[in-house]
Motif scaffolding. Structure first.
Motif, PDB file in Angstrom:
ATOM      1  N   ARG A 286     -10.935   6.926   5.728  1.00 15.05           N
ATOM      2  CA  ARG A 286      -9.993   7.878   5.112  1.00 15.05           C
ATOM      3  C   ARG A 286      -9.253   7.250   3.938  1.00 15.05           C
ATOM      4  N   LYS A 287      -8.976   5.953   4.046  1.00 18.44           N
ATOM      5  CA  LYS A 287      -8.125   5.298   3.040  1.00 18.44           C
ATOM      6  C   LYS A 287      -8.920   4.273   2.252  1.00 18.44           C
ATOM      7  N   GLY A 288      -8.668   4.161   0.991  1.00 15.79           N
ATOM      8  CA  GLY A 288      -9.367   3.257   0.095  1.00 15.79           C
ATOM      9  C   GLY A 288      -9.021   3.639  -1.328  1.00 15.79           C
TER      10      GLY A 288
ATOM     11  N   MET B 281      -3.920   6.664  -6.295  1.00 16.54           N
ATOM     12  CA  MET B 281      -3.080   7.686  -6.950  1.00 16.54           C
ATOM     13  C   MET B 281      -1.684   7.692  -6.344  1.00 16.54           C
ATOM     14  N   LYS B 282      -1.608   7.575  -4.998  1.00 11.12           N
ATOM     15  CA  LYS B 282      -0.276   7.535  -4.367  1.00 11.12           C
ATOM     16  C   LYS B 282       0.443   6.236  -4.751  1.00 11.12           C
ATOM     17  N   TRP B 283      -0.288   5.131  -4.735  1.00 10.60           N
ATOM     18  CA  TRP B 283       0.372   3.852  -5.039  1.00 10.60           C
ATOM     19  C   TRP B 283       0.946   3.869  -6.460  1.00 10.60           C
TER      20      TRP B 283
ATOM     21  N   VAL C 176       4.509   1.111   8.218  1.00 14.45           N
ATOM     22  CA  VAL C 176       4.363   1.922   9.437  1.00 14.45           C
ATOM     23  C   VAL C 176       3.309   3.006   9.187  1.00 14.45           C
ATOM     24  N   GLY C 177       2.313   3.085  10.061  1.00 11.60           N
ATOM     25  CA  GLY C 177       1.213   4.034   9.849  1.00 11.60           C
ATOM     26  C   GLY C 177       0.381   3.577   8.667  1.00 11.60           C
ATOM     27  N   SER C 178       0.015   2.305   8.708  1.00 11.61           N
ATOM     28  CA  SER C 178      -0.622   1.650   7.552  1.00 11.61           C
ATOM     29  C   SER C 178      -2.046   2.118   7.298  1.00 11.61           C
TER      30      SER C 178
ATOM     31  N   ILE D   2       1.285  -1.463  10.902  1.00 12.52           N
ATOM     32  CA  ILE D   2       1.137  -1.046  12.303  1.00 12.52           C
ATOM     33  C   ILE D   2       0.510   0.334  12.323  1.00 12.52           C
ATOM     34  N   ASP D   3      -0.468   0.513  13.204  1.00 12.75           N
ATOM     35  CA  ASP D   3      -1.136   1.810  13.291  1.00 12.75           C
ATOM     36  C   ASP D   3      -1.830   1.911  14.648  1.00 12.75           C
ATOM     37  N   PRO D   4      -1.569   2.993  15.392  1.00  9.65           N
ATOM     38  CA  PRO D   4      -2.176   3.107  16.724  1.00  9.65           C
ATOM     39  C   PRO D   4      -3.664   3.450  16.694  1.00  9.65           C
TER      40      PRO D   4
ATOM     41  N   THR E 232       2.416   1.648  17.666  1.00 15.17           N
ATOM     42  CA  THR E 232       3.263   2.662  17.040  1.00 15.17           C
ATOM     43  C   THR E 232       4.602   2.016  16.694  1.00 15.17           C
ATOM     44  N   LEU E 233       5.363   2.685  15.847  1.00 15.28           N
ATOM     45  CA  LEU E 233       6.706   2.184  15.535  1.00 15.28           C
ATOM     46  C   LEU E 233       7.572   2.186  16.796  1.00 15.28           C
ATOM     47  N   GLU E 234       7.405   3.233  17.624  1.00 15.99           N
ATOM     48  CA  GLU E 234       8.257   3.373  18.809  1.00 15.99           C
ATOM     49  C   GLU E 234       8.025   2.242  19.800  1.00 15.99           C
ATOM     50  N   SER E 235       6.814   1.665  19.781  1.00 13.56           N
ATOM     51  CA  SER E 235       6.521   0.626  20.778  1.00 13.56           C
ATOM     52  C   SER E 235       6.869  -0.776  20.267  1.00 13.56           C
TER      53      SER E 235
ATOM     54  N   SER F 215       7.176   3.941   5.295  1.00 14.99           N
ATOM     55  CA  SER F 215       6.633   4.939   6.227  1.00 14.99           C
ATOM     56  C   SER F 215       6.027   6.024   5.357  1.00 14.99           C
ATOM     57  N   MET F 216       4.727   6.016   5.222  1.00 15.63           N
ATOM     58  CA  MET F 216       4.066   6.988   4.343  1.00 15.63           C
ATOM     59  C   MET F 216       3.095   7.819   5.185  1.00 15.63           C
ATOM     60  N   GLY F 217       3.299   9.139   5.149  1.00 17.89           N
ATOM     61  CA  GLY F 217       2.393  10.031   5.864  1.00 17.89           C
ATOM     62  C   GLY F 217       2.559  10.005   7.378  1.00 17.89           C
ATOM     63  N   VAL F 218       3.722   9.629   7.864  1.00 26.80           N
ATOM     64  CA  VAL F 218       3.922   9.532   9.321  1.00 26.80           C
ATOM     65  C   VAL F 218       4.979  10.525   9.816  1.00 26.80           C
ATOM     66  N   LEU F 219       6.049  10.732   9.034  1.00 25.96           N
ATOM     67  CA  LEU F 219       7.200  11.488   9.550  1.00 25.96           C
ATOM     68  C   LEU F 219       6.806  12.877  10.061  1.00 25.96           C
ATOM     69  N   TYR F 220       5.894  13.556   9.377  1.00 24.65           N
ATOM     70  CA  TYR F 220       5.546  14.915   9.819  1.00 24.65           C
ATOM     71  C   TYR F 220       4.758  14.917  11.121  1.00 24.65           C
ATOM     72  N   HIS F 221       4.252  13.735  11.508  1.00 30.66           N
ATOM     73  CA  HIS F 221       3.568  13.632  12.810  1.00 30.66           C
ATOM     74  C   HIS F 221       4.541  13.360  13.949  1.00 30.66           C
TER      75      HIS F 221
ATOM     76  N   ILE G 122       2.923  19.319  -0.403  1.00 34.55           N
ATOM     77  CA  ILE G 122       3.542  18.572  -1.499  1.00 34.55           C
ATOM     78  C   ILE G 122       3.997  17.276  -0.846  1.00 34.55           C
ATOM     79  N   ARG G 123       3.779  16.148  -1.506  1.00 35.62           N
ATOM     80  CA  ARG G 123       4.219  14.864  -0.953  1.00 35.62           C
ATOM     81  C   ARG G 123       5.443  14.400  -1.721  1.00 35.62           C
ATOM     82  N   ALA G 124       6.519  14.099  -0.995  1.00 34.87           N
ATOM     83  CA  ALA G 124       7.719  13.551  -1.638  1.00 34.87           C
ATOM     84  C   ALA G 124       7.878  12.091  -1.228  1.00 34.87           C
TER      85      ALA G 124
HETATM   86  N1  LIG Z   1       4.103   6.763  15.800  1.00 37.38           N
HETATM   87  C1  LIG Z   1       3.351   6.173  14.899  1.00 37.38           C
HETATM   88  N2  LIG Z   1       3.609   4.902  14.498  1.00 37.38           N
HETATM   89  C2  LIG Z   1       2.827   4.302  13.566  1.00 37.38           C
HETATM   90  N3  LIG Z   1       1.758   4.915  12.993  1.00 37.38           N
HETATM   91  C3  LIG Z   1       1.472   6.176  13.374  1.00 37.38           C
HETATM   92  C4  LIG Z   1       2.236   6.863  14.332  1.00 37.38           C
HETATM   93  N4  LIG Z   1       1.696   8.092  14.520  1.00 37.38           N
HETATM   94  C5  LIG Z   1       0.628   8.178  13.706  1.00 37.38           C
HETATM   95  N5  LIG Z   1       0.480   7.016  13.019  1.00 37.38           N
HETATM   96  C6  LIG Z   1      -0.552   6.689  12.023  1.00 37.38           C
HETATM   97  O1  LIG Z   1      -0.078   7.140  10.776  1.00 37.38           O
HETATM   98  C7  LIG Z   1      -1.186   7.371   9.911  1.00 37.38           C
HETATM   99  C8  LIG Z   1      -0.936   8.660   9.178  1.00 37.38           C
HETATM  100  S1  LIG Z   1      -1.969   8.848   7.732  1.00 37.38           S
HETATM  101  C9  LIG Z   1      -1.076   7.910   6.535  1.00 37.38           C
HETATM  102  C10 LIG Z   1      -1.708   6.593   6.203  1.00 37.38           C
HETATM  103  C11 LIG Z   1      -1.063   5.843   5.049  1.00 37.38           C
HETATM  104  N6  LIG Z   1       0.268   5.329   5.394  1.00 37.38           N
HETATM  105  C12 LIG Z   1      -0.981   6.683   3.820  1.00 37.38           C
HETATM  106  O2  LIG Z   1       0.120   6.971   3.346  1.00 37.38           O
HETATM  107  O3  LIG Z   1      -2.035   7.069   3.320  1.00 37.38           O
HETATM  108  C13 LIG Z   1      -1.627  10.499   7.299  1.00 37.38           C
HETATM  109  C14 LIG Z   1      -2.048  10.799   5.931  1.00 37.38           C
HETATM  110  O4  LIG Z   1      -3.266  10.867   5.691  1.00 37.38           O
HETATM  111  O5  LIG Z   1      -1.186  10.936   5.039  1.00 37.38           O
HETATM  112  C15 LIG Z   1      -2.425   7.412  10.781  1.00 37.38           C
HETATM  113  O6  LIG Z   1      -3.246   6.299  10.474  1.00 37.38           O
HETATM  114  C16 LIG Z   1      -1.893   7.396  12.198  1.00 37.38           C
HETATM  115  O7  LIG Z   1      -2.744   6.699  13.098  1.00 37.38           O
END
Ligand SMILES: Nc1ncnc2c1ncn2[C@@H]1O[C@H](C[S@+](CC[C@H]([NH3+])C(=O)[O-])CC(=O)[O-])[C@@H](O)[C@H]1O
Length: 330
Positions: free
Chosen positions: A86-88, A105-107, A125-127, A147-149, A175-178, A191-197, A310-312
């Motif tokens: 997914r990422k690259g 593009m995001k970077w 977080v959510g790397s 960190i990424d589960p 996960t961040l919580e653990s 923390s990028m792309g994690v909060l909405y999860h 939209i990504r902020a």
């Molecule tokens: N609680 C959690 N703690 C840590 N990671 C988590 C958690 N829950 C989910 N994830 C992880 O957060 C990532 C979200 S992707 C963002 C990747 C990158 N940061 C990006 O900005 O492209 C979403 C996107 O595509 O934007 C996934 O790899 C999950 O496994």
């Protein structure tokens, strides 16, 4: 099990040293109790990666390793076994990994707004597979702890780092919580792309704050909706086909959440509509992608009729004088 000893050793004699022992214990606990049947299969692909002599690494838009490799086709086969990427993008010995997301593009949107990363210890977080971590290393970061589960993300990072061989950049399966709470050690936390999860976004922000040292920086990127202060959307059912989306605030609302949780110098530095140029299917992530998640007649809406993503990006500081209740590391 995965050998994290070189990363653990790297932590010695750095500001992250207090994390070394609890992290080691957390990893030992994980290996003792782990029941994930997928991991051995994923690791077997890494074991089968061919040996190489890396002569040059370029951590720019395409994270690239070049040099001499014994068997390029074996490399391609094993990397393809780790689909979906997914990422690259990455390029390892002329095997071009064309990922779903063009993360460069995001970077480019985020990097100009963050404090100088030179010498910093960073938590991402959510790397995902660590793509952004490589960009952080190129910007001078001393440590990047992703960190990424997701095991796939962890193992993809192992595959890339087999050839880059950097002990100061890792992806840990947590996960961040653990994570050990209130470490207060990292200079910058992303923390990028994690909060909405996260079902409880204010708790997520609070946990991020707990990892940052007083005076350190938070870089928060998430999906937002258009609108003003105090508005947010909790989509009923799916959002852009995802069933794990909870809170989509406006950028102003997100800023007010950071304020409520005690951050200062809060800046909304970017808002960008996600386009099919940035997120699209490829040979390395076949199947559906953003185009299929949007209303085919109106790209302003998701397929479910919600505002399209939209990504902020927000940048904020944890006040110098704000130490949290200390977790006892000894
Ligand atoms: N609680 C959690 N703690 C840590 N990671 C988590 C958690 N829950 C989910 N994830 C992880 O957060 C990532 C979200 S992707 C963002 C990747 C990158 N940061 C990006 O900005 O492209 C979403 C996107 O595509 O934007 C996934 O790899 C999950 O496994």
């Amino acid at each position: 099990m995965i050998d994290y000893s070189s990363f653990l050793n790297h932590l010695s004699d750095t500001a992250l040293e207090p994390w070394q022992a609890p992290l080691e214990t957390q990893l030992e606990d994980l290996w003792r109790t782990l029941k994930d049947g997928n991991l051995p299969r994923l690791l077997s692909y890494v074991d089968a990666l061919p040996e190489a002599n890396t002569t040059k690494v370029s951590l720019s838009d395409i994270v690239t390793a070049t040099g001499d490799i014994s068997d390029t086709e074996a490399l391609r086969t094993q990397l393809k076994n780790l689909i979906p990427w997914r990422k690259g993008p990455f390029d390892l010995f002329d095997v071009a990994i064309d990922s779903e997301w063009q993360c460069n593009m995001k970077w480019q949107r985020v990097a100009p707004h963050v404090s100088d990363l030179n010498g910093r210890h960073i938590l991402d977080v959510g790397s995902g597979n660590g793509y952004y971590g490589w960009r952080m290393k190129a910007a001078g970061a001393r440590t990047v702890a992703g960190i990424d589960p997701s095991w796939l993300s962890v193992v993809q990072h192992l595959a890339v780092n087999k050839y880059i061989a950097d002990p100061s950049h890792t992806v840990l399966p947590f996960t961040l919580e653990s994570l050990t709470p209130n470490l207060e050690l990292f200079d910058t936390v992303f923390s990028m792309g994690v909060l909405y999860h996260r079902r409880s976004p204010l708790d997520h922000i609070n946990e991020l704050k707990g990892a940052i040292r007083p005076g350190g920086e938070l870089v928060l990127e998430t999906i937002v909706i258009p609108g003003g202060p105090n508005e947010s959307l909790v989509p009923i059912g799916r959002y852009a086909r995802m069933n794990n989306v909870w809170f989509l605030p406006t950028a102003d609302t997100l800023a007010s959440w950071l304020d409520k949780m005690g951050f200062v110098e809060i800046k909304i530095v970017d808002q960008t509509i996600t386009t099919p140029e940035e997120q699209r299917p490829s040979d390395w992530k076949p199947g559906q992608s953003l185009e299929n998640y949007l209303d085919p007649n109106n790209h302003q809406l998701t397929i479910e009729g919600h505002p399209a993503p939209i990504r902020a990006t927000l940048v904020a500081t944890k006040p110098e004088n704000q130490r949290l209740k200390r977790y006892h590391l000894d």
